[in-house]
Motif scaffolding. Structure first.
Motif, PDB file in Angstrom:
ATOM      1  N   SER A  28     -18.746  42.847  23.077  1.00  0.00           N
ATOM      2  CA  SER A  28     -17.534  43.494  22.549  1.00  0.00           C
ATOM      3  C   SER A  28     -17.084  44.619  23.473  1.00  0.00           C
ATOM      4  CB  SER A  28     -17.840  44.017  21.144  1.00  0.00           C
ATOM      5  OG  SER A  28     -16.785  44.778  20.674  1.00  0.00           O
ATOM      6  N   TRP A  29     -18.037  45.444  23.935  1.00  0.00           N
ATOM      7  CA  TRP A  29     -17.697  46.525  24.861  1.00  0.00           C
ATOM      8  C   TRP A  29     -17.085  45.954  26.135  1.00  0.00           C
ATOM      9  CZ3 TRP A  29     -18.921  47.699  29.855  1.00  0.00           C
ATOM     10  CH2 TRP A  29     -18.541  48.968  30.298  1.00  0.00           C
ATOM     11  N   GLY A  30     -17.727  44.886  26.659  1.00  0.00           N
ATOM     12  CA  GLY A  30     -17.255  44.262  27.890  1.00  0.00           C
ATOM     13  C   GLY A  30     -15.828  43.756  27.754  1.00  0.00           C
ATOM     14  N   LEU A  31     -15.533  43.098  26.642  1.00  0.00           N
ATOM     15  CA  LEU A  31     -14.187  42.560  26.433  1.00  0.00           C
ATOM     16  C   LEU A  31     -13.165  43.686  26.301  1.00  0.00           C
ATOM     17  CD1 LEU A  31     -14.950  39.621  23.975  1.00  0.00           C
ATOM     18  CD2 LEU A  31     -14.137  39.438  26.327  1.00  0.00           C
ATOM     19  N   ASN A  32     -13.553  44.746  25.575  1.00  0.00           N
ATOM     20  CA  ASN A  32     -12.650  45.905  25.442  1.00  0.00           C
ATOM     21  C   ASN A  32     -12.369  46.538  26.803  1.00  0.00           C
ATOM     22  OD1 ASN A  32     -12.009  46.029  22.764  1.00  0.00           O
ATOM     23  ND2 ASN A  32     -13.785  47.267  22.212  1.00  0.00           N
ATOM     24  N   ARG A  33     -13.418  46.637  27.610  1.00  0.00           N
ATOM     25  CA  ARG A  33     -13.301  47.235  28.938  1.00  0.00           C
ATOM     26  C   ARG A  33     -12.334  46.424  29.805  1.00  0.00           C
ATOM     27  NH1 ARG A  33     -13.630  51.567  32.195  1.00  0.00           N
ATOM     28  NH2 ARG A  33     -14.467  51.075  34.231  1.00  0.00           N
ATOM     29  N   VAL A  34     -12.504  45.107  29.784  1.00  0.00           N
ATOM     30  CA  VAL A  34     -11.639  44.236  30.588  1.00  0.00           C
ATOM     31  C   VAL A  34     -10.189  44.378  30.122  1.00  0.00           C
ATOM     32  CG1 VAL A  34     -11.071  41.819  31.006  1.00  0.00           C
ATOM     33  CG2 VAL A  34     -13.410  42.598  31.300  1.00  0.00           C
ATOM     34  N   ASN A  35      -9.991  44.391  28.805  1.00  0.00           N
ATOM     35  CA  ASN A  35      -8.621  44.549  28.285  1.00  0.00           C
ATOM     36  C   ASN A  35      -8.021  45.883  28.689  1.00  0.00           C
ATOM     37  OD1 ASN A  35      -8.464  42.086  27.028  1.00  0.00           O
ATOM     38  ND2 ASN A  35      -9.242  42.849  25.073  1.00  0.00           N
ATOM     39  N   GLN A  36      -8.839  46.927  28.640  1.00  0.00           N
ATOM     40  CA  GLN A  36      -8.376  48.270  28.993  1.00  0.00           C
ATOM     41  C   GLN A  36      -7.968  48.318  30.461  1.00  0.00           C
ATOM     42  OE1 GLN A  36     -11.420  51.312  29.127  1.00  0.00           O
ATOM     43  NE2 GLN A  36     -10.181  52.672  27.872  1.00  0.00           N
ATOM     44  N   VAL A  37      -8.822  47.763  31.321  1.00  0.00           N
ATOM     45  CA  VAL A  37      -8.539  47.774  32.761  1.00  0.00           C
ATOM     46  C   VAL A  37      -7.305  46.933  33.065  1.00  0.00           C
ATOM     47  CG1 VAL A  37      -9.413  47.037  34.999  1.00  0.00           C
ATOM     48  CG2 VAL A  37     -10.898  48.290  33.458  1.00  0.00           C
ATOM     49  N   ASP A  38      -7.208  45.762  32.441  1.00  0.00           N
ATOM     50  CA  ASP A  38      -6.030  44.900  32.649  1.00  0.00           C
ATOM     51  C   ASP A  38      -4.758  45.624  32.253  1.00  0.00           C
ATOM     52  OD1 ASP A  38      -7.456  41.632  31.823  1.00  0.00           O
ATOM     53  OD2 ASP A  38      -7.462  42.836  33.647  1.00  0.00           O
ATOM     54  N   SER A  39      -4.841  46.376  31.167  1.00  0.00           N
ATOM     55  CA  SER A  39      -3.679  47.134  30.695  1.00  0.00           C
ATOM     56  C   SER A  39      -3.284  48.202  31.716  1.00  0.00           C
ATOM     57  CB  SER A  39      -4.038  47.763  29.351  1.00  0.00           C
ATOM     58  OG  SER A  39      -2.984  48.535  28.876  1.00  0.00           O
ATOM     59  N   GLN A  40      -4.280  48.884  32.302  1.00  0.00           N
ATOM     60  CA  GLN A  40      -4.005  49.923  33.317  1.00  0.00           C
ATOM     61  C   GLN A  40      -3.383  49.291  34.559  1.00  0.00           C
ATOM     62  OE1 GLN A  40      -7.783  51.785  34.066  1.00  0.00           O
ATOM     63  NE2 GLN A  40      -7.719  52.998  32.190  1.00  0.00           N
ATOM     64  N   VAL A  41      -3.939  48.142  34.971  1.00  0.00           N
ATOM     65  CA  VAL A  41      -3.409  47.461  36.155  1.00  0.00           C
ATOM     66  C   VAL A  41      -1.962  47.038  35.906  1.00  0.00           C
ATOM     67  CG1 VAL A  41      -3.618  45.407  37.601  1.00  0.00           C
ATOM     68  CG2 VAL A  41      -5.657  46.699  37.011  1.00  0.00           C
ATOM     69  N   ASP A  42      -1.715  46.478  34.741  1.00  0.00           N
ATOM     70  CA  ASP A  42      -0.357  46.031  34.412  1.00  0.00           C
ATOM     71  C   ASP A  42       0.613  47.202  34.431  1.00  0.00           C
ATOM     72  OD1 ASP A  42       1.603  44.941  31.762  1.00  0.00           O
ATOM     73  OD2 ASP A  42       1.345  43.818  33.621  1.00  0.00           O
ATOM     74  N   MET A  43       0.194  48.347  33.871  1.00  0.00           N
ATOM     75  CA  MET A  43       1.052  49.530  33.833  1.00  0.00           C
ATOM     76  C   MET A  43       1.356  50.014  35.247  1.00  0.00           C
ATOM     77  SD  MET A  43       0.511  53.176  31.881  1.00  0.00           S
ATOM     78  CE  MET A  43       0.071  52.532  30.302  1.00  0.00           C
ATOM     79  N   ALA A  44       0.326  50.019  36.105  1.00  0.00           N
ATOM     80  CA  ALA A  44       0.522  50.480  37.478  1.00  0.00           C
ATOM     81  C   ALA A  44       1.443  49.536  38.242  1.00  0.00           C
ATOM     82  CB  ALA A  44      -0.821  50.596  38.194  1.00  0.00           C
ATOM     83  N   LEU A  45       1.308  48.232  38.026  1.00  0.00           N
ATOM     84  CA  LEU A  45       2.173  47.262  38.701  1.00  0.00           C
ATOM     85  C   LEU A  45       3.613  47.419  38.233  1.00  0.00           C
ATOM     86  CD1 LEU A  45      -0.085  44.075  38.712  1.00  0.00           C
ATOM     87  CD2 LEU A  45       0.462  45.563  40.628  1.00  0.00           C
TER      88      LEU A  45
END
Lengths: 146, 207
Positions: A28-45
């Protein structure tokens, strides 16, 4: 007696449950982490897309700034942003006013993730008889809507 | 008794395997975050370098006579009149002032070089920049300025490749240069490279 057999097995269930909690907790932590990072990457792009919409004009004028603002508003979905021109050494703000100000949505209050970046840009200065190109900075602030 | 020991061993193995699996997921998750951050930093700073080059190609400066002119036009004029000394003290000053102002949002966190490479025909690459040197716990800011002749030009590029985290962009400008008694338009490669301040490898530039 059947009941006693079940009670005898009960202590062995505890470590199994513990192991499952450890594993699924980590997953669960791993999936949350991946979602969080993907969200940051998307925002930066998306932020870079906004910057590029203004910066690809080369030298910004009031007209090209307004056109770029309209393009950026149509281009970016799911995010609010502020994009403005400021002198190169000014402090970055989250909102703006004036001719070189572009806003989509309102700056969120409270605990939200906001990304702010500034890039150098040239802006046409028509205050004198001969237009000159002044070095300014383009500040873009972005946040997720909703 | 034996059944109890076997059961205990199984339990311990199960918890160990679950913990190991959770640990691997944890490590992957952390690494995923680091990789993503590095990727974003690369994107942002490469774009910053590209934007700085755009600024150099379009910004106005004030010439000695008080008249506004384009910085690039000023450099092209110098190349036409004095090709051996394009980036004299005045030109370097104006370039550095523009670039230092363009890097104001980044503060002193990054060092840079700006390169004008006139290719094989004119055998020169002009380099200006700024670096921070750390010596005995003190940080010094130093100007970079030199000319690489043709046989040494590869040195600047190999040195830049050895920097730990360079962010770069390049473009081509056309300069009008005198060739014997005629003039020709020469493609000049302009490069801009940023790197985190204090990289010891940067000492090798213009050594």
């Amino acid at each position: 007696m059947k009941g006693i057999g079940f009670l005898e097995d009960l202590p062995t269930i505890v470590p199994i449950v513990l192991a499952l909690i450890i594993f699924f907790g980590g997953l669960s932590w791993g999936l949350n982490r991946v979602n969080q990072v993907d969200s940051q990457v998307d925002m930066a792009l998306k932020l870079l897309d906004i910057v590029d919409t203004f910066a690809q004009q080369g030298v910004l004028t009031k007209e090209t700034f307004k056109n770029s603002c309209d393009t950026a508003k149509n281009l970016i979905a799911g995010y609010g942003f502020t994009a403005y021109i400021e002198t190169i050494d000014a402090k970055n703000e989250l909102s703006c006013t004036g001719e070189y100000c572009c806003m989509k949505g309102s700056v969120p209050t409270g605990k939200r993730t906001i990304l702010v970046r500034a890039f150098p840009i040239t802006v046409q200065d028509t205050s004198s008889s001969i237009p000159t190109n002044r070095l300014k900075k383009l500040v873009v602030v972005i946040w997720k809507e909703g | 008794m034996e059944r109890g020991v076997a059961s205990l061993a199984d339990t311990i193995f199960l918890i160990l395997i679950a913990t190991l699996a959770a640990g691997m997921i944890l490590q992957s998750g952390l690494h995923y975050g680091e990789t993503a951050n590095e990727y974003l930093t690369q994107l942002m700073l490469d774009y910053y370098a590209k934007q700085t080059l755009r600024v150099i190609s379009s910004v106005s400066i004030q010439r000695e006579c008080g008249v506004d002119d384009y910085l690039l036009a000023y450099l092209k004029e110098r190349a036409e009149k004095d090709p051996k000394n394009i980036l004299d003290l005045t030109a370097r000053g104006k370039l550095k002032e523009t670039i230092n102002n363009a890097l104001e949002p980044l503060g002193d966190a990054y060092d840079y070089v700006f390169i004008l490479d006139f290719g094989e025909r004119y055998e020169k690459a002009f380099v200006v920049g700024r670096r921070h040197i750390i010596e005995n716990g003190t940080v010094y800011e130093e100007d970079i300025s030199c000319v690489y002749k043709d046989q040494d030009k590869s040195t600047i590029y190999s040195t830049l490749e050895k920097l730990s985290n360079p962010y770069a962009s390049s473009t081509v400008f056309f300069f009008r240069m005198k060739n014997n008694n005629t003039y020709e338009y020469v493609p000049v490669e302009a490069g801009f490279v940023l790197w985190p301040a204090g990289d010891p490898q940067a000492k090798e530039i213009c050594k």
